[in-house]
Scaffold this motif. Structure first.
Motif, PDB file in Angstrom:
ATOM      1  N   UNK A   1      47.290  97.382 -29.376  1.00 40.36           N
ATOM      2  CA  UNK A   1      47.301  97.250 -27.932  1.00 40.36           C
ATOM      3  C   UNK A   1      46.964  95.798 -27.561  1.00 40.36           C
ATOM      4  N   UNK A   2      47.717  95.251 -26.633  1.00 39.73           N
ATOM      5  CA  UNK A   2      47.485  93.873 -26.219  1.00 39.73           C
ATOM      6  C   UNK A   2      46.326  93.786 -25.238  1.00 39.73           C
ATOM      7  N   UNK A   3      45.668  92.640 -25.244  1.00 44.94           N
ATOM      8  CA  UNK A   3      44.565  92.436 -24.319  1.00 44.94           C
ATOM      9  C   UNK A   3      45.113  92.180 -22.925  1.00 44.94           C
ATOM     10  N   UNK A   4      44.321  92.479 -21.901  1.00 41.37           N
ATOM     11  CA  UNK A   4      44.800  92.239 -20.534  1.00 41.37           C
ATOM     12  C   UNK A   4      44.984  90.743 -20.276  1.00 41.37           C
ATOM     13  N   UNK A   5      45.873  90.450 -19.370  1.00 44.17           N
ATOM     14  CA  UNK A   5      46.148  89.075 -18.973  1.00 44.17           C
ATOM     15  C   UNK A   5      44.947  88.540 -18.200  1.00 44.17           C
ATOM     16  N   UNK A   6      44.407  87.421 -18.650  1.00 42.48           N
ATOM     17  CA  UNK A   6      43.179  86.905 -18.034  1.00 42.48           C
ATOM     18  C   UNK A   6      43.471  85.779 -17.056  1.00 42.48           C
ATOM     19  N   UNK A   7      42.612  85.651 -16.065  1.00 42.08           N
ATOM     20  CA  UNK A   7      42.723  84.567 -15.092  1.00 42.08           C
ATOM     21  C   UNK A   7      42.503  83.215 -15.773  1.00 42.08           C
ATOM     22  N   UNK A   8      41.684  83.192 -16.820  1.00 38.94           N
ATOM     23  CA  UNK A   8      41.430  81.958 -17.553  1.00 38.94           C
ATOM     24  C   UNK A   8      42.723  81.434 -18.193  1.00 38.94           C
ATOM     25  N   UNK A   9      43.519  82.329 -18.762  1.00 37.93           N
ATOM     26  CA  UNK A   9      44.794  81.929 -19.328  1.00 37.93           C
ATOM     27  C   UNK A   9      45.690  81.339 -18.247  1.00 37.93           C
ATOM     28  N   UNK A  10      45.734  81.970 -17.088  1.00 33.90           N
ATOM     29  CA  UNK A  10      46.571  81.467 -16.003  1.00 33.90           C
ATOM     30  C   UNK A  10      46.111  80.095 -15.531  1.00 33.90           C
ATOM     31  N   UNK A  11      44.805  79.870 -15.489  1.00 37.56           N
ATOM     32  CA  UNK A  11      44.292  78.559 -15.098  1.00 37.56           C
ATOM     33  C   UNK A  11      44.679  77.496 -16.117  1.00 37.56           C
ATOM     34  N   UNK A  12      44.629  77.838 -17.397  1.00 35.89           N
ATOM     35  CA  UNK A  12      45.057  76.898 -18.438  1.00 35.89           C
ATOM     36  C   UNK A  12      46.546  76.592 -18.301  1.00 35.89           C
ATOM     37  N   UNK A  13      47.331  77.609 -17.985  1.00 39.95           N
ATOM     38  CA  UNK A  13      48.762  77.417 -17.817  1.00 39.95           C
ATOM     39  C   UNK A  13      49.059  76.553 -16.597  1.00 39.95           C
ATOM     40  N   UNK A  14      48.261  76.694 -15.538  1.00 41.19           N
ATOM     41  CA  UNK A  14      48.444  75.854 -14.348  1.00 41.19           C
ATOM     42  C   UNK A  14      48.343  74.383 -14.713  1.00 41.19           C
ATOM     43  N   UNK A  15      47.368  74.043 -15.554  1.00 43.95           N
ATOM     44  CA  UNK A  15      47.178  72.661 -15.987  1.00 43.95           C
ATOM     45  C   UNK A  15      48.349  72.229 -16.874  1.00 43.95           C
ATOM     46  N   UNK A  16      48.764  73.102 -17.797  1.00 48.45           N
ATOM     47  CA  UNK A  16      49.854  72.760 -18.721  1.00 48.45           C
ATOM     48  C   UNK A  16      51.181  72.588 -17.987  1.00 48.45           C
ATOM     49  N   UNK A  17      51.379  73.348 -16.920  1.00 49.87           N
ATOM     50  CA  UNK A  17      52.632  73.261 -16.175  1.00 49.87           C
ATOM     51  C   UNK A  17      52.844  71.924 -15.497  1.00 49.87           C
ATOM     52  N   UNK A  18      51.776  71.143 -15.354  1.00 55.07           N
ATOM     53  CA  UNK A  18      51.876  69.849 -14.682  1.00 55.07           C
ATOM     54  C   UNK A  18      51.495  68.700 -15.608  1.00 55.07           C
ATOM     55  N   UNK A  19      51.465  68.937 -16.909  1.00 56.08           N
ATOM     56  CA  UNK A  19      51.027  67.911 -17.858  1.00 56.08           C
ATOM     57  C   UNK A  19      52.188  67.220 -18.537  1.00 56.08           C
ATOM     58  N   UNK A  20      51.938  66.793 -19.760  1.00 59.28           N
ATOM     59  CA  UNK A  20      52.949  66.100 -20.559  1.00 59.28           C
ATOM     60  C   UNK A  20      54.048  67.089 -20.959  1.00 59.28           C
ATOM     61  N   UNK A  21      55.088  66.573 -21.588  1.00 57.43           N
ATOM     62  CA  UNK A  21      56.172  67.463 -21.975  1.00 57.43           C
ATOM     63  C   UNK A  21      55.720  68.480 -23.009  1.00 57.43           C
ATOM     64  N   UNK A  22      54.750  68.116 -23.874  1.00 56.61           N
ATOM     65  CA  UNK A  22      54.232  69.086 -24.841  1.00 56.61           C
ATOM     66  C   UNK A  22      53.488  70.205 -24.111  1.00 56.61           C
ATOM     67  N   UNK A  23      52.707  69.831 -23.095  1.00 54.01           N
ATOM     68  CA  UNK A  23      52.008  70.845 -22.294  1.00 54.01           C
ATOM     69  C   UNK A  23      53.009  71.737 -21.568  1.00 54.01           C
ATOM     70  N   UNK A  24      54.077  71.135 -21.032  1.00 55.02           N
ATOM     71  CA  UNK A  24      55.116  71.919 -20.358  1.00 55.02           C
ATOM     72  C   UNK A  24      55.713  72.951 -21.307  1.00 55.02           C
ATOM     73  N   UNK A  25      55.965  72.527 -22.527  1.00 51.85           N
ATOM     74  CA  UNK A  25      56.546  73.420 -23.525  1.00 51.85           C
ATOM     75  C   UNK A  25      55.588  74.571 -23.842  1.00 51.85           C
ATOM     76  N   UNK A  26      54.298  74.267 -23.949  1.00 49.32           N
ATOM     77  CA  UNK A  26      53.300  75.308 -24.208  1.00 49.32           C
ATOM     78  C   UNK A  26      53.200  76.268 -23.029  1.00 49.32           C
ATOM     79  N   UNK A  27      53.293  75.759 -21.818  1.00 51.01           N
ATOM     80  CA  UNK A  27      53.260  76.612 -20.631  1.00 51.01           C
ATOM     81  C   UNK A  27      54.449  77.583 -20.638  1.00 51.01           C
ATOM     82  N   UNK A  28      55.635  77.071 -20.940  1.00 52.56           N
ATOM     83  CA  UNK A  28      56.820  77.931 -21.011  1.00 52.56           C
ATOM     84  C   UNK A  28      56.688  78.972 -22.119  1.00 52.56           C
ATOM     85  N   UNK A  29      56.126  78.573 -23.264  1.00 49.44           N
ATOM     86  CA  UNK A  29      55.914  79.518 -24.357  1.00 49.44           C
ATOM     87  C   UNK A  29      54.941  80.612 -23.936  1.00 49.44           C
TER      88      UNK A  29
END
Length: 135
Positions: A1-29
């Motif tokens: 069973x997968x763990x629930x989606x956490x707000x902390x993960x979403x906050x990390x993704x918010x930062x990655x979505x506006x970072x370098x191209x490597x961060x962008x790639x991690x956000x998309x992944x």
């Protein structure tokens, strides 16, 4: 069973979505993982990233574009299970433009995403979005 989606993960993704191209790639992944493991929640999460994803598709490096096209293909593949109308309105025009301007592998990935759109997203808005993007 997968763990629930956490707000902390979403906050990390918010930062990655506006970072370098490597961060962008991690956000998309991360978004692709959410679509795979928490597909019930993807339509609550994905709209947060529409603007960064549009920027990535318009201005991104090849690896980011590949990842973005794969994300859209995978989301469109769920079009019969989820209401992805907002995704259709936001991204179909961009995919059509990329299909006509890109070459090789990126053109193929854009085409594959559009194939999933055609196969699984039979909404009224799909026709309108397609027509608007060709004007």
């Amino acid at each position: 069973m997968t763990q629930p989606l956490s707000e902390q993960l979403l906050l990390q993704m918010d930062v990655m979505g506006h970072g370098s191209w490597q961060d962008n790639c991690q956000c998309l992944t991360a978004l692709r993982s959410i679509n795979r493991y928490w597909h019930e929640q993807i339509m609550e999460v994905l709209p947060r990233y529409f603007s960064p994803i549009c920027d990535m598709i318009s201005n991104g490096k090849t690896q980011v574009l590949k990842n973005a096209f794969m994300l859209l293909r995978e989301v469109f593949a769920r079009g019969r299970q989820l209401n992805v109308e907002k995704v259709v309105l936001t991204f179909v025009g961009l995919l059509l433009k990329k299909l006509t301007t890109e070459h090789g592998h990126l053109k193929q990935l854009s085409s594959e995403a559009l194939d999933q759109f055609v196969a699984n997203c039979g909404y009224d808005v799909s026709f309108i979005s397609t027509c608007d993007s060709n004007v």
